[in-house]
Design a protein around this motif. Structure first.
Motif, short mmCIF file in Angstrom:
data_model
loop_
_atom_site.label_atom_id
_atom_site.label_comp_id
_atom_site.label_asym_id
_atom_site.label_seq_id
_atom_site.Cartn_x
_atom_site.Cartn_y
_atom_site.Cartn_z
N ARG A 59 0.83 -1.20 0.00
CA ARG A 59 0.00 0.00 0.00
C ARG A 59 0.87 1.25 0.00
N ASP A 60 0.33 2.35 -0.56
CA ASP A 60 1.00 3.63 -0.43
C ASP A 60 1.16 3.98 1.04
N GLN A 61 2.24 4.65 1.37
CA GLN A 61 2.38 5.20 2.71
C GLN A 61 1.48 6.43 2.83
N THR A 120 1.77 10.08 0.76
CA THR A 120 2.79 10.11 -0.27
C THR A 120 2.26 10.69 -1.56
N GLN A 121 0.93 10.63 -1.76
CA GLN A 121 0.33 11.22 -2.95
C GLN A 121 -0.89 12.03 -2.55
N PHE A 158 -4.75 7.26 -2.89
CA PHE A 158 -4.23 6.06 -2.24
C PHE A 158 -4.30 4.90 -3.21
N HIS A 159 -3.23 4.12 -3.29
CA HIS A 159 -3.15 2.99 -4.21
C HIS A 159 -2.69 1.73 -3.49
N ASN A 192 -0.21 -1.03 -4.69
CA ASN A 192 0.78 -1.14 -5.75
C ASN A 192 1.17 -2.60 -5.96
N HIS A 202 5.40 -1.83 -12.49
CA HIS A 202 4.72 -1.23 -11.34
C HIS A 202 3.29 -0.90 -11.76
N ALA A 240 -0.30 0.58 -10.43
CA ALA A 240 -0.93 1.35 -9.37
C ALA A 240 -2.44 1.19 -9.46
N ASP A 287 -5.99 2.17 -8.13
CA ASP A 287 -6.66 3.21 -7.36
C ASP A 287 -7.70 2.63 -6.41
N HIS A 304 -1.26 2.17 -15.23
CA HIS A 304 -2.08 3.02 -14.37
C HIS A 304 -3.46 3.13 -14.99
#
Length: 223
Positions: A18-20, A23-24, A28-29, A31, A42, A44, A46, A166
């Motif tokens: 998972r995104d920290q 970070t964006q 939230f993604h 990954n 990679h 991502a 959503d 993506h």
């Protein structure tokens, strides 16, 4: 206009994370790192809204390989797909194996007692919740070493030339005036599909509550 490039990545799941937090921004993604002949991609996924006041929705279910059409038989690697019904492309609103089978009858979520009955009869409703709820639902179908199919848009403008996917979500029905309106199109939806040990496939679909569930031939909302 619809995407210039749309397709599916066939490969082997290396790991997911998972995104920290933050970070964006509020996006939230989950990954996925997917191994294919060209390298490690990679991807991502959503599981949060691009707008803080718009919720995320998802559904997951299991299908036989035949329900995926040509995509199920593709060799490992990235493959462009035509935005047509017979190419293996995804369309949440038009693909007969992806739609909510009670959608014609119910435009709103039915009462809980009726929903339980519909679930037994094969309904595939959308679930609504937090990004954590959506991430947890996706993670139930992810296991390192399994074959995966990731539908969406390939990275084409990464300055480092990294491989990736993506727009792995519904890519139609965004409202007029939104920044994503120009990208609306049919037969170009994203999806995460994982193969089970028995050969069947778990399908995870995700969208934003601002996206319409009826669109015209250009992927724009109707009704």
């Amino acid at each position: 206009m619809p995407f210039d490039y749309y397709g599916v990545l066939s490969g082997t799941l290396h790991r997911h994370y998972r995104d920290q937090p933050d970070t964006q921004g509020r996006w939230f993604h989950v990954n996925l790192e997917v191994d294919a002949p060209a390298g490690r991609y990679h991807c991502a996924i959503d599981v949060d809204s691009h707008k803080s006041n718009v919720g995320v929705q998802w559904k997951s279910f299991t299908v036989d390989a035949g329900a995926l059409g040509p995509a199920a038989a593709l060799a490992p690697g990235y493959h462009d797909l035509d935005s047509t019904p017979d190419s293996g492309a995804m369309d949440y609103l038009r693909h007969p194996e992806l739609t909510d089978r009670t959608g014609v009858l119910f435009r709103r979520r039915p009462p809980s007692w009726l929903q339980e009955l519909l679930d037994l009869l094969g309904s595939r409703p959308w679930h609504t919740g937090s990004n954590v709820d959506a991430a947890a639902a996706l993670e139930t179908v992810l296991a390192p070493g399994q074959r995966v199919l990731i539908f969406g848009e390939p990275f084409t403008d990464d300055p480092e030339g990294d491989l990736g996917m993506h727009n792995v979500h519904q890519n139609q029905g965004d409202p007029e005036g939104s920044q994503w309106w120009p990208e609306n199109g049919i037969w170009q939806d994203g999806a995460t599909v994982t193969q089970r040990p028995d050969g069947r496939y778990d399908v995870f679909l995700n969208k934003f509550s601002s996206q319409a569930d009826r669109t015209d031939s250009g992927g724009h909302p109707v009704g």
